[in-house]
Design a protein around this motif. Structure first.
Motif, mmCIF file in Angstrom:
data_model
loop_
_atom_site.group_PDB
_atom_site.id
_atom_site.type_symbol
_atom_site.label_atom_id
_atom_site.label_comp_id
_atom_site.label_asym_id
_atom_site.label_seq_id
_atom_site.Cartn_x
_atom_site.Cartn_y
_atom_site.Cartn_z
ATOM 1 N N ILE A 93 -15.558 2.850 -9.945
ATOM 2 C CA ILE A 93 -14.616 2.272 -10.911
ATOM 3 C C ILE A 93 -15.305 2.154 -12.409
ATOM 4 O O ILE A 93 -14.633 2.595 -13.058
ATOM 5 N N LEU A 132 -8.941 -7.517 -9.121
ATOM 6 C CA LEU A 132 -9.304 -7.448 -10.179
ATOM 7 C C LEU A 132 -8.133 -7.055 -11.488
ATOM 8 O O LEU A 132 -7.547 -5.983 -11.221
ATOM 9 N N GLY A 133 -7.969 -7.880 -12.507
ATOM 10 C CA GLY A 133 -6.817 -7.399 -13.340
ATOM 11 C C GLY A 133 -6.685 -8.826 -14.459
ATOM 12 O O GLY A 133 -7.016 -9.829 -14.090
ATOM 13 N N ASN A 179 -2.875 -3.652 -12.572
ATOM 14 C CA ASN A 179 -2.319 -3.640 -13.950
ATOM 15 C C ASN A 179 -0.791 -3.618 -13.815
ATOM 16 O O ASN A 179 -0.200 -2.497 -13.010
ATOM 17 N N GLN A 205 -14.542 -9.243 -14.927
ATOM 18 C CA GLN A 205 -15.299 -7.726 -14.614
ATOM 19 C C GLN A 205 -16.337 -7.783 -14.188
ATOM 20 O O GLN A 205 -16.966 -7.018 -13.098
ATOM 21 N N VAL A 226 -8.385 -2.726 -8.940
ATOM 22 C CA VAL A 226 -7.942 -2.944 -10.124
ATOM 23 C C VAL A 226 -6.393 -2.814 -10.194
ATOM 24 O O VAL A 226 -5.673 -1.997 -9.988
ATOM 25 N N ILE A 232 -12.667 -2.490 -17.475
ATOM 26 C CA ILE A 232 -14.087 -2.645 -16.927
ATOM 27 C C ILE A 232 -14.989 -2.235 -18.004
ATOM 28 O O ILE A 232 -15.385 -0.906 -17.830
ATOM 29 N N LYS A 262 -2.422 -10.258 -9.037
ATOM 30 C CA LYS A 262 -3.363 -10.410 -8.070
ATOM 31 C C LYS A 262 -3.307 -11.629 -7.370
ATOM 32 O O LYS A 262 -3.566 -11.745 -6.100
ATOM 33 N N VAL A 321 -7.922 1.390 -16.950
ATOM 34 C CA VAL A 321 -9.317 0.743 -16.276
ATOM 35 C C VAL A 321 -10.526 0.781 -16.964
ATOM 36 O O VAL A 321 -11.338 0.045 -16.981
#
Length: 357
Positions: free
Chosen positions: A227, A41-42, A214, A200, A212, A240, A48, A236
């Motif tokens: 998370i 996720l990002g 970044n 998200q 996650v 999220i 990703k 984060v």
């Protein structure tokens, strides 16, 4: 010979990917247990999809190792890896029937035609489309086409199933339905799955673990609850759940709970560190309660925007903490634009995310 206990496991060991002088993935390490669904996720450009493509063997690794089922696959081609990928675009052949699309990988692998068709129909039965096997992809809805793409990946019985933003072309209602179907299939078949998304809510709903990412690195890995409730840093926390990031101060701590002061309001928050002093605190939109302001209210704000969304109200509040985004599920008391409101800070939905610079 493969270790059956490790079948479906996946490990990245200090993996880096470059395109010329540009770093696409920077020295990342993580591991995935068999039979789990893990989401990468990002935001766009975080690395990703490149990470997913390295698992598939579609991108080569510049540094580090990748292991699938305990086997080092770093130098193996895509065809030599026991993985299947579901693409964002579905990538169905328009001139083939649904059944022929699903059987395509088996046909390329020189499986007998009848056997390939039987396995294709079994896969279509799994995704609830056996009765549409002779139709062309153009006769199906977007959700049905996505399920065909999933069936085509499943028919190969992969060690790891890879899904690259598989729901991005669907409308909101269909996204939820197909998302749940993919999760149900993964659990039913005991698959290891790696799922890429920038959504998200999707990641929280579908995952056993979330990685996650970044700026080409891993920001945090953990369960959806970890998370959400204990973000590792400000990025984060904000990515999220749209957290409000505010200044606070730790007055005391017993190692587990920190007594914090946020603009004169005291709140106890989970805390594993030992230091006291100035910190940054993430407040989820649901962690701020609203009430009618009175002379005893310690923290006051003014409503600058009020949006009714049926099940909830969304407010933008101007306060001494700065601009706050607040979600309120109470609809019996709606505050109009310009109203003065008292702010109540709740411990659930708040987290310390680092020292204040």
């Amino acid at each position: 010979m493969k270790d059956l206990k490790q079948r479906g496991s996946l490990a990245f060991e200090r993996v880096t990917k470059r395109y010329g002088k540009s770093v696409a993935v920077d020295d990342i390490s993580f591991s995935i247990e068999p039979k789990t669904l893990v989401t990468l996720l990002g935001p766009s450009g975080c690395g990703k999809t490149t990470t997913l493509r390295m698992i598939a063997g579609l991108e080569r690794v510049d540094e580090g190792r990748i292991r699938i089922g305990g086997r080092d696959v770093t130098e193996l081609s895509a065809a030599e890896r026991d993985v299947s990928m579901v693409f964002q675009s579905y990538a169905l052949f328009p001139h083939m029937s649904v059944a022929e699309n699903v059987a395509y990988g088996l046909t390329v692998a020189r499986q007998p035609k009848m056997q390939a068709r039987e396995r294709a129909l079994d896969a279509l039965t799994l995704v609830g489309l056996a009765d549409l096997s002779e139709r062309s992809p153009s006769e199906l809805s977007g959700g049905q086409q996505q399920r065909v793409a999933v069936a085509r990946a499943l028919v190969l019985e992969p060690e790891v199933l890879l899904l690259d933003e598989p729901l991005s072309n669907l409308d909101a209602r269909m996204r939820t339905r197909v998302r749940d179907e993919i999760r149900d299939l993964q659990l039913k078949l005991g698959l290891t799955a790696v799922y890429v998304t920038h959504d998200q809510e999707e990641a929280l709903a579908i995952s056993d673990q979330i990685v996650v990412m970044n700026r080409k690195k891993i920001a945090q890995q953990g369960s959806p609850r970890e998370i959400f409730e204990a973000p590792a840093d400000e990025f984060v926390a904000d990515f999220i759940g749209n957290a409000n990031l505010v200044d606070g101060e730790i007055r005391s701590t017993d190692g587990k709970i920190a007594n914090c002061l946020i603009s004169g309001a005291a709140v106890d928050l989970p805390y594993s560190g030992k230091r006291t002093g100035a910190v940054r605190i993430a407040l989820r939109p649901e962690a701020i309660g609203l009430q009618v302001a009175d002379r005893d209210t310690s923290l006051i704000g003014e409503v600058s925007r009020a949006t009714y969304l049926g099940r909830e109200m969304q407010y933008t509040i101007q306060s001494e903490l700065g601009e706050l985004f607040v979600v309120c599920h109470r609809l019996d008391q709606i505050f109009p634009r310009g109203a003065q409101v008292g702010l109540q800070l709740k411990a659930h939905g708040a987290a310390i995310v680092g020292a204040r610079a």
